[in-house]
Scaffold this motif. Structure first.
Motif, mmCIF file in Angstrom:
data_model
loop_
_atom_site.group_PDB
_atom_site.id
_atom_site.type_symbol
_atom_site.label_atom_id
_atom_site.label_comp_id
_atom_site.label_asym_id
_atom_site.label_seq_id
_atom_site.Cartn_x
_atom_site.Cartn_y
_atom_site.Cartn_z
ATOM 1 N N PRO A 79 0.924 -1.236 -0.212
ATOM 2 C CA PRO A 79 0.040 -0.030 -0.154
ATOM 3 C C PRO A 79 0.850 1.449 0.048
ATOM 4 O O PRO A 79 0.130 2.327 -0.190
ATOM 5 C CB PRO A 79 -0.788 -0.120 1.213
ATOM 6 N N LYS A 80 2.235 1.174 0.220
ATOM 7 C CA LYS A 80 2.954 2.430 0.348
ATOM 8 C C LYS A 80 3.379 2.688 -0.909
ATOM 9 O O LYS A 80 4.040 3.897 -1.034
ATOM 10 C CB LYS A 80 4.139 2.177 1.483
ATOM 11 N N LEU A 81 3.198 2.039 -2.134
ATOM 12 C CA LEU A 81 3.615 2.111 -3.336
ATOM 13 C C LEU A 81 5.148 2.712 -3.513
ATOM 14 O O LEU A 81 5.973 1.827 -3.084
ATOM 15 C CB LEU A 81 2.745 3.264 -3.870
ATOM 16 N N PHE A 82 5.299 3.711 -3.919
ATOM 17 C CA PHE A 82 6.746 4.290 -4.078
ATOM 18 C C PHE A 82 7.575 4.396 -2.750
ATOM 19 O O PHE A 82 8.613 4.340 -2.809
ATOM 20 C CB PHE A 82 6.847 5.625 -4.717
ATOM 21 N N SER A 86 9.990 -2.838 0.197
ATOM 22 C CA SER A 86 10.691 -3.726 -1.135
ATOM 23 C C SER A 86 9.209 -4.385 -1.571
ATOM 24 O O SER A 86 8.265 -4.192 -1.121
ATOM 25 C CB SER A 86 11.308 -4.967 -0.486
ATOM 26 N N LEU A 87 9.436 -4.741 -2.769
ATOM 27 C CA LEU A 87 8.176 -5.660 -3.435
ATOM 28 C C LEU A 87 7.917 -7.092 -2.805
ATOM 29 O O LEU A 87 6.711 -7.375 -2.960
ATOM 30 C CB LEU A 87 8.483 -5.621 -5.017
ATOM 31 N N PHE A 88 8.912 -7.742 -2.796
ATOM 32 C CA PHE A 88 8.960 -9.092 -2.221
ATOM 33 C C PHE A 88 9.766 -9.287 -0.813
ATOM 34 O O PHE A 88 10.486 -8.547 -0.397
ATOM 35 C CB PHE A 88 9.507 -10.053 -3.241
ATOM 36 N N THR A 89 9.845 -10.662 -0.340
ATOM 37 C CA THR A 89 10.518 -10.890 0.795
ATOM 38 C C THR A 89 11.213 -12.263 0.561
ATOM 39 O O THR A 89 10.818 -12.980 -0.488
ATOM 40 C CB THR A 89 9.732 -11.131 2.213
ATOM 41 N N LEU A 90 11.950 -12.558 1.166
ATOM 42 C CA LEU A 90 13.004 -13.730 1.502
ATOM 43 C C LEU A 90 12.635 -14.768 2.351
ATOM 44 O O LEU A 90 13.229 -15.659 2.588
ATOM 45 C CB LEU A 90 14.297 -13.551 1.220
ATOM 46 N N ASN A 91 11.425 -14.599 3.023
ATOM 47 C CA ASN A 91 11.086 -15.288 4.071
ATOM 48 C C ASN A 91 10.920 -16.850 3.791
ATOM 49 O O ASN A 91 11.051 -17.692 4.546
ATOM 50 C CB ASN A 91 9.698 -14.736 4.587
ATOM 51 N N ALA A 92 10.506 -17.250 2.401
ATOM 52 C CA ALA A 92 10.442 -18.638 2.026
ATOM 53 C C ALA A 92 11.710 -19.279 2.048
ATOM 54 O O ALA A 92 11.808 -20.415 2.361
ATOM 55 C CB ALA A 92 9.996 -18.428 0.592
#
Length: 286
Positions: A79-82, A86-92
């Protein structure tokens, strides 16, 4: 005997190809390395090597890699857009892949293989090669925390990110640690094909930075060796040999959705490494 460093250069998910090369170099040829260095996601391969895994074990982990299970959206930040973290996480990788690969931090820290995992300390603006005895899950995640795509990692009050824009292969650290031979596996594209759009532009900048920095370091090594041949003073004080295996790998650095493509990348690494060893007259064990 020369001191050999295994140089696992950053290249996003193209480093699945690296794993195929390791199967050949470590198991089929039996090359022994005194030190290993990893940048960006290649540090994941380095962690497996530092723990004592065989090349085939490392390659098999990438043969079984499930790209759709690897990366999750950073939902709380979107929701914070710009202004999103980050766009993704490395939690996986923390929750699924590191346990599936059998990574054991105690074994890595106590292992007998000298390794350096490069991260960039953004708080102090310096490149930090984290040694095996210092490695934690947070530091390993930080090695792959490419800005914009993945969030930075905060450790002991400092902010750490992927070091790839500072160096894609820390040849200088390997030389500082006494390496005479640098065995480099390079997967970053050098085709020079510029792509439009945000993603294309981002990885164009990535390729410009990594290839440019690497070439500058190779030029320093060449200047060093030429000075030695002339009987002059040299930067490193000894001859440095670079053994480079380079390939254009069809995988995208981040966006791949088919498991089959990772198996293909690993097998390409195996085939390329076998041909490379034959061309360089390196004998196979069997």
């Amino acid at each position: 005997m020369p001191k050999r460093s295994l140089m696992l250069a950053g290249g996003g998910l193209k480093i699945a190809f690296q794993a195929g090369v390791l199967q050949v170099w470590l198991d089929e040829v039996g090359i022994e390395f005194d030190h290993g260095d990893g940048v960006s996601a290649a540090a994941f391969n380095l962690a497996m090597w530092a723990q004592g895994m065989t090349g085939t074990e490392i390659a098999d982990h990438w043969r079984a890699f499930r790209p759709l299970a690897a990366v999750g959206l950073n939902w709380s930040q979107l929701p914070k857009l710009f202004y999103a973290e980050s766009l993704f996480t490395l939690n996986a990788f923390r929750k699924k892949f590191f346990p599936e690969w059998g990574l054991d931090w105690d074994k890595i820290r106590a292992g007998g293989r000298e390794a350096t995992f490069n991260v960039y300390n953004f708080s102090k603006h310096n490149l930090r090669p984290v040694t095996g005895p210092e490695l934690t899950e947070d530091f390993l995640i930080a090695t792959g925390s490419l800005p914009i795509w993945f969030p930075p990692v905060r450790i002991d009050g400092d902010t750490y990110i992927d070091a790839v824009f500072n160096t894609a292969s820390n040849l200088e650290e390997a030389i500082r640690r006494g390496a005479d031979e640098l065995w480099v596996i390079w997967t970053t594209s050098s085709r020079g094909k510029w792509l439009n759009g945000f993603i294309g532009n981002f990885f164009g900048v990535f390729e410009a930075t990594t290839n440019g920095g690497y070439k500058r370091m190779l030029a320093r090594i060449e200047t060093n060796n030429t000075a030695l041949e002339r009987g002059e003073g040299s930067e490193f004080g000894r001859r440095i040999i670079v053994r480079e295996l380079r390939s254009e790998v069809a995988l995208h650095y981040l966006f791949n959705f088919r498991k089959r493509r990772f198996r293909e990348a690993v097998e390409l690494g195996v085939e390329t490494a076998r041909a490379w060893c034959k061309d360089n007259q390196i004998a196979f064990l069997r």
